[in-house]
Design a protein around this motif. Structure first.
Motif, PDB file in Angstrom:
ATOM      1  N   CYS A 170      -4.303   0.075   0.119  1.00 30.49           N
ATOM      2  CA  CYS A 170      -5.076  -1.052   0.623  1.00 30.49           C
ATOM      3  C   CYS A 170      -6.534  -0.638   0.836  1.00 30.49           C
ATOM      4  O   CYS A 170      -6.866   0.533   0.767  1.00 30.49           O
ATOM      5  N   CYS A 228       0.855  -1.186   0.000  1.00 30.73           N
ATOM      6  CA  CYS A 228       0.000   0.000   0.000  1.00 30.73           C
ATOM      7  C   CYS A 228       0.891   1.237   0.000  1.00 30.73           C
ATOM      8  O   CYS A 228       1.794   1.356   0.821  1.00 30.73           O
ATOM      9  N   CYS A 240      -6.991   2.131   3.547  1.00 32.05           N
ATOM     10  CA  CYS A 240      -6.585   3.472   3.138  1.00 32.05           C
ATOM     11  C   CYS A 240      -7.469   3.999   2.024  1.00 32.05           C
ATOM     12  O   CYS A 240      -7.599   5.211   1.851  1.00 32.05           O
ATOM     13  N   MET A 260       0.112   4.132   0.803  1.00 33.95           N
ATOM     14  CA  MET A 260      -0.244   5.077   1.857  1.00 33.95           C
ATOM     15  C   MET A 260       0.336   4.646   3.203  1.00 33.95           C
ATOM     16  O   MET A 260       1.071   5.377   3.832  1.00 33.95           O
ATOM     17  N   CYS A 261       0.008   3.403   3.630  1.00 35.04           N
ATOM     18  CA  CYS A 261       0.429   2.972   4.958  1.00 35.04           C
ATOM     19  C   CYS A 261       1.608   2.001   4.911  1.00 35.04           C
ATOM     20  O   CYS A 261       2.221   1.721   5.934  1.00 35.04           O
TER      21      CYS A 261
HETATM   22 ZN   LIG Z   1      -2.941   1.195   3.481  1.00 30.08          ZN
END
Ligand SMILES: [Zn+2]
Length: 149
Positions: free
Chosen positions: A26, A3, A29, A5-6
């Protein structure tokens, strides 16, 4: 896949738009973004603007570094002489009396009041204390190579 983002590794990511940036994220997110679909990008005015927008953001962040070297310094006020004289007269003190309190000769007090003698930091601090006035002001200085003065 990971992912964007995270950073979690997940079985599959979804492509969403977060803060005007398309990301593969994911499912968790994805809730923070807008799903991409034909038309979404166009509605957000993205497509051709994405690269430009990212470049703009980088420039903004770059300029932030310049301002991070900004700091506040204390500088003697321009009208320190008038402030000293006004406060001394309000107290009803002669220049000699004030001089005695700040451990400076009378003629130094006279010259400071006329603005021809800059008090040292230590003297200015004693003046502030004795007279209950402010002789320093916070001045924002920007320490960059382009600084004008
Ligand atoms: Zn994520």
């Amino acid at each position: 896949v990971q992912c964007e983002m995270c950073g979690q590794t997940v079985a599959a990511t979804r492509r969403v738009i977060i803060d005007r940036t398309p990301l593969n994220v994911c499912n968790i997110c994805a809730k923070f973004g807008t799903p991409t679909s034909p038309g979404t990008a166009a509605r957000l005015g993205m497509t051709a603007n994405v690269a430009e927008g990212l470049a703009r953001r980088e420039r903004r962040m770059g300029s932030k570094d310049v301002y991070s070297s900004e700091r506040m310094t204390l500088e003697l006020v321009d009208d320190y002489g008038a402030r000293i004289q006004k406060a001394r007269e309000a107290k009803g003190w002669t220049r000699q009396e004030l001089g005695g309190r700040i451990k400076e000769p009378e003629n130094a007090v006279a010259r400071m009041e006329s603005g021809s003698l800059h008090p040292t930091d230590a003297v200015a601090q004693r003046l502030e204390k004795e007279l209950g006035i402010k002789l320093f002001e916070a001045v924002k200085t920007i320490a960059t190579a382009r600084k004008a003065r």
